[in-house]
Each structure stands twice: as C-alpha cells, then as structure tokens.
Design an enzyme around this catalytic site. Structure first.
Site, PDB file in Angstrom:
ATOM      1  N   TYR A 179      -2.947  -0.907  -6.937  1.00  0.00           N
ATOM      2  CA  TYR A 179      -1.607  -0.474  -7.327  1.00  0.00           C
ATOM      3  C   TYR A 179      -0.663  -0.567  -6.126  1.00  0.00           C
ATOM      4  CZ  TYR A 179       2.066   2.438  -9.383  1.00  0.00           C
ATOM      5  OH  TYR A 179       3.267   2.908  -9.869  1.00  0.00           O
ATOM      6  N   HIS A 239       2.616  -3.231  -5.578  1.00  0.00           N
ATOM      7  CA  HIS A 239       3.972  -2.731  -5.334  1.00  0.00           C
ATOM      8  C   HIS A 239       4.518  -3.183  -3.977  1.00  0.00           C
ATOM      9  CE1 HIS A 239       3.466  -0.402  -8.961  1.00  0.00           C
ATOM     10  NE2 HIS A 239       4.767  -0.194  -8.930  1.00  0.00           N
ATOM     11  N   TYR A 294      13.992   4.523  -4.892  1.00  0.00           N
ATOM     12  CA  TYR A 294      12.888   4.676  -5.846  1.00  0.00           C
ATOM     13  C   TYR A 294      11.619   4.970  -5.055  1.00  0.00           C
ATOM     14  CZ  TYR A 294      10.272   3.293 -10.142  1.00  0.00           C
ATOM     15  OH  TYR A 294       9.482   3.255 -11.266  1.00  0.00           O
ATOM     16  N   TRP A 296       5.886  -7.595 -15.884  1.00  0.00           N
ATOM     17  CA  TRP A 296       5.367  -6.608 -14.919  1.00  0.00           C
ATOM     18  C   TRP A 296       4.438  -5.625 -15.620  1.00  0.00           C
ATOM     19  CZ3 TRP A 296       4.848  -6.176  -9.868  1.00  0.00           C
ATOM     20  CH2 TRP A 296       4.533  -4.923  -9.321  1.00  0.00           C
ATOM     21  N   TRP A 297       4.838  -5.134 -16.789  1.00  0.00           N
ATOM     22  CA  TRP A 297       3.982  -4.205 -17.536  1.00  0.00           C
ATOM     23  C   TRP A 297       2.616  -4.835 -17.800  1.00  0.00           C
ATOM     24  CZ3 TRP A 297       7.715  -2.469 -22.012  1.00  0.00           C
ATOM     25  CH2 TRP A 297       8.666  -1.589 -21.500  1.00  0.00           C
TER      26      TRP A 297
END
Length: 105
Positions: free
Chosen positions: A19, A23, A42, A77-78
């Site tokens: 993960y 990112h 963010y 992306w999902w």
C-alpha cells in the site's frame, strides 16, 4: 471556505508495505485530478493494531475526492488497489466518513 474531511478505510492484513509503495508512486494524472478538484493537502495514516486507514483531506470549497468515482483514472486506481483493501462491489474502497469532534486552530 476551505474545509477538512476525514474518513476511514480498511487495509487487508499483510498489505502495509505494498500500500505504501503504490502511494509513493501515485499516478501523476490522479494527483492532477485531485488537485483540480480542490484537494490541496491529503494524509493517510495506518492504525496497525486494527489495519484501519485514517484519511484527512484539506479541500477548497466544494472540493474533495469523494465525488470522483465516475472518473476513469479513479476507477483504474480502485481496481489497482482492490487487492489491498476492503472494497465495495464496484471496487471503490469501503470508506466511512468521520465526524469532527474537536479542532484546535
């Protein structure tokens, strides 16, 4: 007026490093889309005890990422992230908005 949005998601066990890696390599077109839609700050934090991801976005008036689900790069992306997180049938992350309880300006 700018606002802060917080929500939580859930990471699957053992997926922390992948993960993080994905990112760190966030696609430029996704970054641009977020910025174009008012997201200017963010953060995503991980509670390793529960695998809960805690996200905080600072957004310009009317902005944010939560309404971008129809955009092709967001759907891509999902799909890319679905194996790492709890997702809905459309592969969007299961995301629970959080209520602000305190703010120290």
């Amino acid at each position: 007026m700018d606002k802060t949005i917080a929500f939580k998601m859930k990471l699957k066990p053992g997926k922390k490093e992948e993960y993080r890696r994905r990112h760190k390599e966030l696609w430029p077109e996704l970054t641009a889309l977020l910025k174009e839609n008012g997201v200017y700050d963010y953060y995503i934090f991980l509670d390793e005890e529960t695998n809960i991801l805690f996200a905080v976005q600072k957004v310009r008036e009317g902005g944010g990422s939560q309404s971008l689900g129809d955009m092709p790069v967001v759907r891509k992306w999902w799909h890319y992230m679905a194996e790492l997180m709890e997702v809905n049938p459309d592969e969007s992350p299961v995301s629970v908005p959080l209520e602000e309880m305190f703010h120290l300006p």
